[in-house]
Design a protein around this motif. Structure first.
Motif: not given
Length: 267
Positions: A69-89
């Protein structure tokens, strides 16, 4: 050249060699949105290594929480710059839609990732599905019910791993609420991941908060899902309880997600 300048140029060289990252935002994952609300909500963001070589990186698809019912797409900061592709939906939310329709959005988003993520240096053989709370529920529902991705001619077991954080394994409480069923009345029907227990699912890591600090029954739901999957013959499934943390256990649990992705990607 004196020591000071030597250190400066050494540090500069490391910076130039360091992996750079980019982000793209608000990509529509439906080819033909059927409403203004779908067009607005059904979008995703991507954080990815900006590499000139042909290397492909593991992909984490992340679904936000918020009770459907709430919230919005996000990419947790701790997943950034970690040699992975991150998709926030992002996805549509109740009460503007029936809560179960969020599964349609989650499915469409994962299908989009399979078909497009190579453009962002993602490896389609290393796509991991994760999310917190409602997001964990969506991750489980899309993959456990293989009919969801089959609509897009995608085999659910092509996913490299499933890592829900404190996700419902019974029917989500918002779906029950829309049917007039109280939150204390557990239901296992076609809207419950438990309904789709099987022995051939992708590797799974279930993560919850402390059983004494979690939302009502959330640890126990996951423990029962874990046990039934084991009884069914699922080989690769683990349950991790974050002792001392309640439902909002995302930050301390993210290293477990990254560790799981690295281990499975290295196999």
């Amino acid at each position: 050249m004196n020591l000071k300048f030597s250190v400066f140029f050494l540090l500069l060289s490391f910076q130039l060699l360091a992996q750079q990252y980019k982000e793209v935002k608000d990509i529509q994952y439906y080819e033909n949105p059927t409403s203004e609300y779908m067009e607005k909500q059904s979008r995703l963001d991507i954080h990815f290594p900006d590499s000139d070589n042909n290397k492909k990186y593991p992909v984490i698809v992340w679904f936000h929480g918020g009770g459907l019912t709430g919230g919005g797409k996000e990419i947790p900061q701790e997943l950034k710059n970690k040699e992975v592709v991150v998709v926030g939906v992002g996805y549509r939310l109740a009460p503007k839609i029936k809560a179960e329709e969020t599964i349609e959005d989650a499915t469409a988003a994962i299908a989009w990732v399979f078909k497009n993520i190579e453009k962002y240096h993602g490896n389609t053989e290393e796509i991991f599905i994760s999310g917190h709370s409602a997001g964990g529920y969506l991750a489980l529902m899309v993959i456990m019910n293989k009919e969801n991705l089959a609509q897009y001619d995608i085999e659910a077991n092509a996913v490299a791993g499933l890592i829900p954080f404190s996700g419902h394994t019974i029917t989500h409480f918002t779906i029950r609420d829309q049917q007039g069923i109280p939150g204390t009345q557990a239901i296992v029907d076609k809207w419950a991941p438990l309904f789709y227990v099987r022995n051939d699912a992708p590797p799974i890591l279930l993560i919850t908060g402390d059983r004494e600090m979690e939302m009502l029954g959330r640890y126990e739901e996951n423990a029962y899902f874990y046990r039934m999957m084991k009884v069914a013959g699922q080989k690769e499934i683990d349950l991790y309880e974050m002792n001392g943390y309640g439902h909002n256990m995302v930050y301390p649990a993210l290293p477990l997600l990254l560790k799981f992705v690295k281990e499975k990607s290295d196999q």
